[in-house]
Design an enzyme around this catalytic site. Structure first.
Site: not given
Length: 515
Positions: A476, A369-371
């Site tokens: 994502s 997720e993200c990072a």
């Protein structure tokens, strides 16, 4: 059970839980909610009370300071990500065994989502909404640095705006002098609302900020502990702790059945059993690595609890320190954080980067997720990352922030195609380029994110495809709260067992996920 005709079957008894509790709110952001909430948590913990810390909304950073102050995991209460029907159960779960629960609000007291859905209150997901769901009294923190008698009008307005919200007291923050304090106290004396504390400015308790808000506690561990200690001392010296505790104890019993990961997990059973394996392999629980440490500080406590309830063994991995994944690792979850602040050190850990790429290449489930997406990319600001995704990423001047409604665009380790989710997006980075190579193969989008038309002013008028799914990899920018995505943990653990048994790989027609 057989019930006589005309008689209703007995209804399950909902327990009444005695949980002393408060919501710390403010008229607007920047008034000092985190200062007051964290200070109270530290002060009451120092008194020997078991304090349960909570935060309204999706914020990952404030709870890191709450955890330092209380010695318990900071937990989020987000009606958007988890559903308002889960707020009280999740609260009761987190507060189990506590003597006191302190909930830090978000933005202003009545500030919720900008566009409530049909049937939702206008302040949906606000601190006031959560206070009503928990039947909790509110303490209003006011920035008094540039106000005198006019503060009474503010307090009166907040106390009378919604009679379903009980304003139990106020705290004046950033007060300039003893004379200023007397002026403020006199101004509100006729309102019948207690002044629970008056805090002077104290730079020792200041927490540095950067592009996404406060710096997480894990990135400045010794200094964070000192700051929290200073906040606790400030609260002890400046607040009437006995009156604060009495207000919390005035909250009525809460009629709620606590959320439980153990009872949540069995409701979703995969129809596809793992492939046969030798007894020694099949008997061992799935071993799941979850990133932690200063570079990856974003995560919700319930995610690990759900993985454990699904039968997994969970091991924390710090990509800044650990040079390899745990032996026998069957799956990896890479949460959010600030890898851009540690890109050079992450790049230097070549052995772990190679380990992550090898795990992904063998088809094991890897959720980022993200990072985590940045870490799986080919590069981040020019620094080499894991190369699982053939995409380059970099810091961006644009802040991307907000809740998202999305639908899974394809099958993955956490959802079937077509599964609807509500997520949160929060970053100042961007994917610069993505391509297909012989080693990685083509990646499919992870989500179809619903457009918001012209209503939000975000510019995202149309639906868009977002993220990457390749083999067992799901990467994502969207953050999920797994308590609001029933079945995600069960599906991920089952996928990890399948990957260990060699029942699918990362190429060809793709993996066959548990349904």
């Amino acid at each position: 059970m057989v019930t006589a005709p005309g008689l209703r079957p007995p209804q399950p008894v909902i327990p009444q839980l005695v949980i002393p509790r408060l919501v710390i709110a403010a008229p607007a952001s920047g008034a000092g909610k985190t200062t007051v909430a964290t200070g109270l948590m530290a002060a009451f913990t120092a008194r020997g009370l078991r304090v349960s810390p909570h935060k309204v909304g999706p914020d990952y950073i404030d709870p890191t300071y709450h955890a330092v102050a209380s010695g318990r995991p900071g937990r989020n209460l987000d009606a958007v990500l988890c559903g308002e029907h889960r707020i009280a159960p999740l609260f009761a779960h987190g507060a189990h065994g506590a003597d006191l629960a302190i909930v830090e609000g978000v933005m202003g007291l009545f500030d919720g989502v900008s566009l409530p859905g049909p049937g939702q209150p206008t302040d949906f997901a606000s601190a006031a909404h959560v206070a009503r769901l928990l039947d909790a009294p509110v303490v209003l923190v006011l920035d008094a640095s540039a106000v005198g008698r006019s503060v009474a009008a503010t307090v009166h307005g907040f106390a009378t705006w919604d009679d379903r919200v009980r304003l139990g007291g106020v705290v004046f923050n950033r007060v300039g002098s003893a004379g200023h304090e007397r002026l403020l106290r006199d101004a509100v004396a006729g309102l019948g609302i207690a002044v629970l504390g008056v805090a002077r400015r104290d730079d020792r308790a200041a927490v540095p900020s950067r592009h996404l808000g406060l710096m997480p506690a894990a990135e400045r561990a010794p200094a964070a502990a000192e700051a929290v200690g200073a906040l606790g001392a400030l609260a002890t010296a400046s607040f009437d702790l006995d009156a604060v505790l009495a207000l919390a104890r005035s909250a009525p019993p809460l009629r709620v059945r606590p959320w439980s990961p153990a009872t949540t997990i069995p409701t979703v059973i995969p129809t596809a059993a793992p492939a046969p394996a030798p007894a020694s392999a099949s008997d061992r629980p799935a071993r799941i690595a979850v990133t932690g440490g200063p570079a990856f500080t974003f995560g919700y406590a319930e995610q690990v609890e759900l993985l454990l309830a699904a039968g997994a063994e969970v091991i924390t991995v710090d990509p800044l320190r650990d040079e390899a994944l745990p032996s026998g690792c069957d799956g990896l979850i890479i949460g959010g954080g600030f890898p851009e602040e540690h890109a050079s050190a992450l790049a230097a850990n070549t052995t772990l980067r190679a380990d992550v790429a090898a795990l992904a290449d063998r088809g094991a489930p890897v959720v980022a997720e993200c990072a985590g997406l940045l870490y799986l990319a080919r590069s981040l600001d020019g620094h080499p990352m894991c190369g699982v995704l053939d995409a380059d990423t970099a810091m961006s001047p644009r802040l991307t922030l907000g809740y998202r409604r999305a639908v899974a665009a394809c099958d993955s380790p956490i959802a079937n195609a077509g599964t609807p989710v509500t997520a949160h997006e929060f970053h100042r980075t961007a994917v610069l380029a993505a391509r297909e190579t012989a080693r990685t193969g083509a990646a499919r989008p992870a989500w179809r994110v619903e457009g918001r038309g012209d209503r939000s002013g975000s510019g995202d008028r149309d639906d868009r495809l977002e993220g990457f799914v390749r083999g067992g990899v799901h990467a994502s920018y969207l953050h999920l709260h797994w308590a609001g995505v029933p079945g995600a943990a069960t599906r991920f653990v089952a996928a990890a067992k399948q990957a260990r048994h060699g029942s699918h790989g990362s190429h060809g027609n793709g993996p066959r996920w548990p349904q």
